[in-house]
Design a protein around this motif. Sequence first.
Motif, PDB file in Angstrom:
ATOM      1  N   PHE A 152       0.825  -1.202   0.000  1.00 45.42           N
ATOM      2  CA  PHE A 152       0.000   0.000   0.000  1.00 45.42           C
ATOM      3  C   PHE A 152       0.866   1.262   0.000  1.00 45.42           C
ATOM      4  CE2 PHE A 152      -3.772  -2.175   2.343  1.00 45.42           C
ATOM      5  CZ  PHE A 152      -4.344  -2.513   1.131  1.00 45.42           C
ATOM      6  N   LEU A 153       2.054   1.147   0.603  1.00 45.99           N
ATOM      7  CA  LEU A 153       2.897   2.319   0.795  1.00 45.99           C
ATOM      8  C   LEU A 153       3.457   2.868  -0.515  1.00 45.99           C
ATOM      9  CD1 LEU A 153       4.696   1.017   3.983  1.00 45.99           C
ATOM     10  CD2 LEU A 153       3.142   2.975   3.880  1.00 45.99           C
ATOM     11  N   TYR A 154       3.311   2.119  -1.597  1.00 42.92           N
ATOM     12  CA  TYR A 154       3.696   2.650  -2.902  1.00 42.92           C
ATOM     13  C   TYR A 154       2.724   3.717  -3.393  1.00 42.92           C
ATOM     14  CZ  TYR A 154       7.376  -0.790  -3.948  1.00 42.92           C
ATOM     15  OH  TYR A 154       8.529  -1.536  -3.950  1.00 42.92           O
ATOM     16  N   VAL A 155       1.477   3.657  -2.922  1.00 42.13           N
ATOM     17  CA  VAL A 155       0.451   4.532  -3.497  1.00 42.13           C
ATOM     18  C   VAL A 155      -0.176   5.492  -2.493  1.00 42.13           C
ATOM     19  CG1 VAL A 155      -0.115   2.934  -5.350  1.00 42.13           C
ATOM     20  CG2 VAL A 155      -1.313   2.726  -3.169  1.00 42.13           C
ATOM     21  N   ARG A 156      -0.006   5.245  -1.180  1.00 41.15           N
ATOM     22  CA  ARG A 156      -0.619   6.160  -0.224  1.00 41.15           C
ATOM     23  C   ARG A 156       0.110   6.107   1.117  1.00 41.15           C
ATOM     24  NH1 ARG A 156      -4.334   3.718   3.542  1.00 41.15           N
ATOM     25  NH2 ARG A 156      -5.315   5.746   3.790  1.00 41.15           N
ATOM     26  N   ASN A 157      -0.025   7.216   1.835  1.00 42.13           N
ATOM     27  CA  ASN A 157       0.477   7.279   3.203  1.00 42.13           C
ATOM     28  C   ASN A 157      -0.563   6.658   4.117  1.00 42.13           C
ATOM     29  OD1 ASN A 157       1.643   7.933   5.643  1.00 42.13           O
ATOM     30  ND2 ASN A 157       0.977  10.074   5.581  1.00 42.13           N
ATOM     31  N   CYS A 158      -0.202   5.608   4.799  1.00 39.20           N
ATOM     32  CA  CYS A 158      -1.171   4.893   5.633  1.00 39.20           C
ATOM     33  C   CYS A 158      -1.371   5.544   6.993  1.00 39.20           C
ATOM     34  CB  CYS A 158      -0.719   3.445   5.829  1.00 39.20           C
ATOM     35  SG  CYS A 158      -0.743   2.465   4.316  1.00 39.20           S
ATOM     36  N   TYR A 159      -0.389   6.311   7.470  1.00 35.89           N
ATOM     37  CA  TYR A 159      -0.447   6.803   8.842  1.00 35.89           C
ATOM     38  C   TYR A 159      -0.046   8.272   8.922  1.00 35.89           C
ATOM     39  CZ  TYR A 159      -0.677   1.801   9.696  1.00 35.89           C
ATOM     40  OH  TYR A 159      -1.047   0.477   9.661  1.00 35.89           O
ATOM     41  N   ASP A 160      -0.981   9.088   9.378  1.00 30.35           N
ATOM     42  CA  ASP A 160      -0.786  10.526   9.484  1.00 30.35           C
ATOM     43  C   ASP A 160       0.216  10.862  10.582  1.00 30.35           C
ATOM     44  OD1 ASP A 160      -2.099  13.270   8.685  1.00 30.35           O
ATOM     45  OD2 ASP A 160      -1.969  13.277  10.875  1.00 30.35           O
ATOM     46  N   THR A 161       0.793  12.048  10.486  1.00 32.21           N
ATOM     47  CA  THR A 161       1.803  12.467  11.451  1.00 32.21           C
ATOM     48  C   THR A 161       1.251  12.711  12.848  1.00 32.21           C
ATOM     49  OG1 THR A 161       3.629  14.028  11.761  1.00 32.21           O
ATOM     50  CG2 THR A 161       1.554  14.932  10.945  1.00 32.21           C
ATOM     51  N   LEU A 162      -0.069  12.953  12.980  1.00 31.49           N
ATOM     52  CA  LEU A 162      -0.647  13.180  14.308  1.00 31.49           C
ATOM     53  C   LEU A 162      -0.924  11.841  14.973  1.00 31.49           C
ATOM     54  CD1 LEU A 162      -3.000  16.257  13.818  1.00 31.49           C
ATOM     55  CD2 LEU A 162      -0.591  16.172  14.477  1.00 31.49           C
ATOM     56  N   CYS A 163       0.160  11.213  15.383  1.00 33.17           N
ATOM     57  CA  CYS A 163       0.089   9.916  16.047  1.00 33.17           C
ATOM     58  C   CYS A 163       0.499  10.082  17.508  1.00 33.17           C
ATOM     59  CB  CYS A 163       0.999   8.908  15.352  1.00 33.17           C
ATOM     60  SG  CYS A 163       2.663   9.510  15.010  1.00 33.17           S
ATOM     61  N   LEU A 164       0.442   9.007  18.260  1.00 34.73           N
ATOM     62  CA  LEU A 164       0.881   9.004  19.654  1.00 34.73           C
ATOM     63  C   LEU A 164       2.058   8.037  19.712  1.00 34.73           C
ATOM     64  CD1 LEU A 164      -1.667   9.007  22.596  1.00 34.73           C
ATOM     65  CD2 LEU A 164       0.791   8.717  22.842  1.00 34.73           C
ATOM     66  N   THR A 165       3.219   8.588  20.040  1.00 33.82           N
ATOM     67  CA  THR A 165       4.472   7.888  19.774  1.00 33.82           C
ATOM     68  C   THR A 165       5.381   7.839  20.996  1.00 33.82           C
ATOM     69  OG1 THR A 165       4.346   8.820  17.545  1.00 33.82           O
ATOM     70  CG2 THR A 165       6.426   7.839  18.177  1.00 33.82           C
ATOM     71  N   PRO A 166       6.007   6.702  21.264  1.00 32.83           N
ATOM     72  CA  PRO A 166       7.065   6.709  22.279  1.00 32.83           C
ATOM     73  C   PRO A 166       8.146   7.716  21.893  1.00 32.83           C
ATOM     74  CG  PRO A 166       6.432   4.460  21.767  1.00 32.83           C
ATOM     75  CD  PRO A 166       5.741   5.340  20.761  1.00 32.83           C
ATOM     76  N   ARG A 167       8.604   8.471  22.861  1.00 38.58           N
ATOM     77  CA  ARG A 167       9.638   9.480  22.616  1.00 38.58           C
ATOM     78  C   ARG A 167      10.848   8.855  21.925  1.00 38.58           C
ATOM     79  NH1 ARG A 167      13.943  11.625  25.774  1.00 38.58           N
ATOM     80  NH2 ARG A 167      14.134  13.914  25.702  1.00 38.58           N
ATOM     81  N   GLU A 168      11.154   7.623  22.309  1.00 43.39           N
ATOM     82  CA  GLU A 168      12.297   6.903  21.745  1.00 43.39           C
ATOM     83  C   GLU A 168      12.215   6.797  20.227  1.00 43.39           C
ATOM     84  OE1 GLU A 168      14.006   2.307  21.794  1.00 43.39           O
ATOM     85  OE2 GLU A 168      12.373   2.887  23.126  1.00 43.39           O
ATOM     86  N   ALA A 169      10.990   6.603  19.707  1.00 46.72           N
ATOM     87  CA  ALA A 169      10.832   6.446  18.258  1.00 46.72           C
ATOM     88  C   ALA A 169      11.191   7.727  17.519  1.00 46.72           C
ATOM     89  CB  ALA A 169       9.404   6.031  17.928  1.00 46.72           C
ATOM     90  N   HIS A 170      10.785   8.882  18.072  1.00 44.80           N
ATOM     91  CA  HIS A 170      11.119  10.153  17.431  1.00 44.80           C
ATOM     92  C   HIS A 170      12.617  10.433  17.479  1.00 44.80           C
ATOM     93  CE1 HIS A 170       7.203  11.622  16.359  1.00 44.80           C
ATOM     94  NE2 HIS A 170       6.740  11.508  17.580  1.00 44.80           N
ATOM     95  N   LEU A 171      13.269  10.020  18.560  1.00 44.33           N
ATOM     96  CA  LEU A 171      14.712  10.220  18.646  1.00 44.33           C
ATOM     97  C   LEU A 171      15.454   9.282  17.700  1.00 44.33           C
ATOM     98  CD1 LEU A 171      15.094  10.599  22.523  1.00 44.33           C
ATOM     99  CD2 LEU A 171      15.067  12.420  20.804  1.00 44.33           C
ATOM    100  N   GLU A 172      14.919   8.080  17.532  1.00 43.56           N
ATOM    101  CA  GLU A 172      15.545   7.089  16.655  1.00 43.56           C
ATOM    102  C   GLU A 172      15.326   7.416  15.184  1.00 43.56           C
ATOM    103  OE1 GLU A 172      14.911   2.365  15.657  1.00 43.56           O
ATOM    104  OE2 GLU A 172      14.518   3.047  17.702  1.00 43.56           O
ATOM    105  N   VAL A 173      14.132   7.926  14.873  1.00 34.90           N
ATOM    106  CA  VAL A 173      13.771   8.215  13.484  1.00 34.90           C
ATOM    107  C   VAL A 173      13.228   9.646  13.410  1.00 34.90           C
ATOM    108  CG1 VAL A 173      12.443   7.486  11.466  1.00 34.90           C
ATOM    109  CG2 VAL A 173      13.146   5.792  13.167  1.00 34.90           C
ATOM    110  N   PRO A 174      14.087  10.648  13.302  1.00 37.21           N
ATOM    111  CA  PRO A 174      13.593  12.018  13.157  1.00 37.21           C
ATOM    112  C   PRO A 174      12.910  12.210  11.807  1.00 37.21           C
ATOM    113  CG  PRO A 174      15.972  11.942  12.880  1.00 37.21           C
ATOM    114  CD  PRO A 174      15.551  10.572  13.329  1.00 37.21           C
ATOM    115  N   TYR A 175      12.058  13.216  11.724  1.00 37.57           N
ATOM    116  CA  TYR A 175      11.373  13.498  10.466  1.00 37.57           C
ATOM    117  C   TYR A 175      12.379  13.965   9.419  1.00 37.57           C
ATOM    118  CZ  TYR A 175       6.812  13.008  12.618  1.00 37.57           C
ATOM    119  OH  TYR A 175       5.708  12.482  13.238  1.00 37.57           O
ATOM    120  N   GLY A 176      12.183  13.497   8.190  1.00 34.66           N
ATOM    121  CA  GLY A 176      13.070  13.862   7.099  1.00 34.66           C
ATOM    122  C   GLY A 176      12.876  15.296   6.656  1.00 34.66           C
TER     123      GLY A 176
END
Length: 249
Positions: A152-176
């Motif tokens: 699906f990820l070839y044709v659409r974004n499955c998950y919007d940026t307004l998510c609820l995320t462990p802080r660790e995930a944002h530190l591990e994968v910053p926004y491009g």
Amino acid sequence: MTTDLTVVVTVHSETLVCGPTMESAEQAVAAARAAGHTVERIIALDNPTEGTSAYFDQHVFDDWERRVMHEGDPGRIRNAIVPQTAGRFVAFLDGDDLFSENWLAAGVTLLKAAEAEGSRVIAHPELNVIFDGGTQLNHNISQDSPLFTPHFLYVRNCYDTLCLTPREAHLEVPYGRRDIANGISREDWQFGVETMARGWRHLIVPDTIIFKRRRDFSMMVESSGRGALLRSLPEMAIDRIRDLTRQGR
């Protein structure tokens, strides 16, 4: 004492439209606290206009930390603010969007349960409702659903940026970095791909909604108008994408 959740409202040029936004955030925070979760509240003013600064200088917002920053981009402001947060989990809200009242309480409960099981999970609302300048309803599905395929990820974004995320995930994968002028955007799409590749599971919190205001002009509208694309990612290679949700485990 450890803080469970940091809620960050990001604003730039919004004023009166933030009234419903902040009311929805207050109600969601109150529900989260009633469920036993501790919450830190931050308003991030990114290159704020004079009107926006004046609006958020009201005493009604004195219970929120107000931080003035100068990033000039939604992804960069999130990258910059996360290291300054105290919560184990982070929830962003744009200055003109709305939370359902149960979103934070239910989302943090799900993430705490996943954490106790040793699972790396990012939570998303069941519905994204687009309103104002456009009308649309997006029904999100969990990465673990039999209806989901990484193709699906070839044709659409499955998950919007307004998510609820462990802080660790944002530190591990910053926004491009986005480069709309040269046709590169969709940093939330990229975040979804890169976190999946690192073993983060994207799950849905049942019966929750985020209401997203579609304005006549925004970075999202400009990106769509220019036909901006997702950056080329090695995880999206045709011989690798089928294993995307199994990588990093």
